[in-house]
Write an enzyme that holds these catalytic residues in place. Sequence first.
Site, mmCIF file in Angstrom:
data_model
loop_
_atom_site.group_PDB
_atom_site.id
_atom_site.type_symbol
_atom_site.label_atom_id
_atom_site.label_comp_id
_atom_site.label_asym_id
_atom_site.label_seq_id
_atom_site.Cartn_x
_atom_site.Cartn_y
_atom_site.Cartn_z
ATOM 1 N N ASP A 53 13.874 -3.124 -11.313
ATOM 2 C CA ASP A 53 13.135 -4.346 -11.000
ATOM 3 C C ASP A 53 11.933 -4.480 -11.918
ATOM 4 O OD1 ASP A 53 12.288 -6.638 -9.154
ATOM 5 O OD2 ASP A 53 10.540 -5.313 -9.089
ATOM 6 N N TYR A 58 3.967 -7.757 -14.723
ATOM 7 C CA TYR A 58 3.734 -6.338 -14.952
ATOM 8 C C TYR A 58 3.442 -6.070 -16.435
ATOM 9 C CZ TYR A 58 6.120 -6.209 -10.423
ATOM 10 O OH TYR A 58 6.508 -6.438 -9.123
ATOM 11 N N LYS A 84 11.334 -11.876 -11.912
ATOM 12 C CA LYS A 84 10.666 -12.834 -11.031
ATOM 13 C C LYS A 84 10.166 -14.047 -11.802
ATOM 14 C CE LYS A 84 9.348 -8.838 -8.275
ATOM 15 N NZ LYS A 84 9.569 -7.795 -9.293
ATOM 16 N N GLY A 232 6.925 -0.427 -2.690
ATOM 17 C CA GLY A 232 5.790 0.300 -2.140
ATOM 18 C C GLY A 232 6.108 1.109 -0.901
ATOM 19 N N PHE A 234 5.589 4.059 -0.232
ATOM 20 C CA PHE A 234 4.497 4.981 0.082
ATOM 21 C C PHE A 234 3.210 4.236 0.437
ATOM 22 C CE2 PHE A 234 6.916 7.710 -3.084
ATOM 23 C CZ PHE A 234 7.547 8.470 -2.114
ATOM 24 N N ASN A 235 3.310 2.937 0.708
ATOM 25 C CA ASN A 235 2.132 2.110 1.006
ATOM 26 C C ASN A 235 1.058 2.272 -0.067
ATOM 27 O OD1 ASN A 235 3.004 2.405 4.297
ATOM 28 N ND2 ASN A 235 2.298 0.411 3.558
ATOM 29 N N SER A 236 1.486 2.127 -1.302
ATOM 30 C CA SER A 236 0.665 2.208 -2.514
ATOM 31 C C SER A 236 -0.037 3.548 -2.680
ATOM 32 C CB SER A 236 -0.347 1.046 -2.599
ATOM 33 O OG SER A 236 -1.522 1.273 -1.852
ATOM 34 N N GLY A 237 0.500 4.591 -2.058
ATOM 35 C CA GLY A 237 0.001 5.946 -2.300
ATOM 36 C C GLY A 237 -0.435 6.687 -1.053
ATOM 37 N N LEU A 239 1.058 7.363 1.725
ATOM 38 C CA LEU A 239 2.055 8.273 2.290
ATOM 39 C C LEU A 239 2.514 9.343 1.301
ATOM 40 C CD1 LEU A 239 4.236 5.706 4.271
ATOM 41 C CD2 LEU A 239 2.521 7.282 5.183
ATOM 42 N N ALA A 240 1.899 9.360 0.124
ATOM 43 C CA ALA A 240 2.308 10.345 -0.883
ATOM 44 C C ALA A 240 1.191 11.309 -1.257
ATOM 45 C CB ALA A 240 2.798 9.631 -2.143
#
Length: 335
Positions: A53, A58, A84, A232, A234-237, A239-240
């Site tokens: 994607d 980007y 997109k 996302g 990891f919710n933008s980090g 969860l990581a």
Amino acid sequence: MALAINTLGKSDVAVTEMGFGGAPMGGVGPIITGEQVTEILLTAWANGIRYFDTAPLYGHGLSERRLGTFLSTLPRDEFTLSSKVGRLLVPADEGERGDKMHDHEPFGIRYDYSYNAARQSLEASFARLGLGSIDVVLCHDIDVWTHGDDQPEILKAAREGILPALSDLKSEGVVRAIGLGVNEWPVCNQIMDEFDVDCFLLAGRFTLLEQEPLDLFLPRCMEKNVSIIIGGPFNSGLLANVDRRRATYDYKPVDDTRWEKAQEIRRVCESHNVDMRAAALQYPLKHSAVASVIPGMWRIEEVRTNIKLMSAELPDSLWTDLATEGLVRLDGIDR
């Protein structure tokens, strides 16, 4: 373990259950060189990832160019590509610079959700990618998260312009599947009633941390045979990362409530000898509406790690304990 293949909605477009989020290839986050990009993409391909994607946003076109350079060397029928529309790239002094982009491309962005802009944007994406086809085209960021108080006018413009254009492009056979790429589910819920979409790329809103879409949105996607791609995961980090100084939520420093919830989830995962990142990648796929998760990956090691996390065997007792403690919902989960 090979990655499973899922089909997007009513289309014939197939995606691997883990895809490749192309934002890092365009300078979102740490800057990586062209040589590093090639090595990362080769590693993803070697490990079975076949869905990629990207978007003009980007890196102001850099992600599309880099992905196109790599993908153009591969058999076209062996991978799926999404991009997109909604932002046109213009000379830097005529547009805005994406505030999270660290590229040096000489372009800015201009929002344009008109009918003609969809075709103009797509033609420019074809040129940057150097490919003759794009499988999935998504209307990008027509949510409140992006536009704030201006969102009602943006949504009106998209309904009258870019969304009918995407429907026509699919009817003409130019693209094979259409939908939205957004950061909120309510706008997807609205559009699903008005346009014959195949999928939504939903960033960060159905994750191990938050499951509000289970109430209304995901059941309606099942009814209408619309697939979800989770960006996302990891919710933008959050969860990581174990270090709060590095943890973000929606790309901003995380608040106490969400940080503490993430640590409670981590505690339960560790009690089962499970890496929380494995649970974060696998949880969204437990719902049949979800076809793929597409984490952003900046390094070869992240690609290899995510593949291992996706194939990790997670015990049913993990999910039961998370649900019992009120940390993760299992109602409506069917896989």
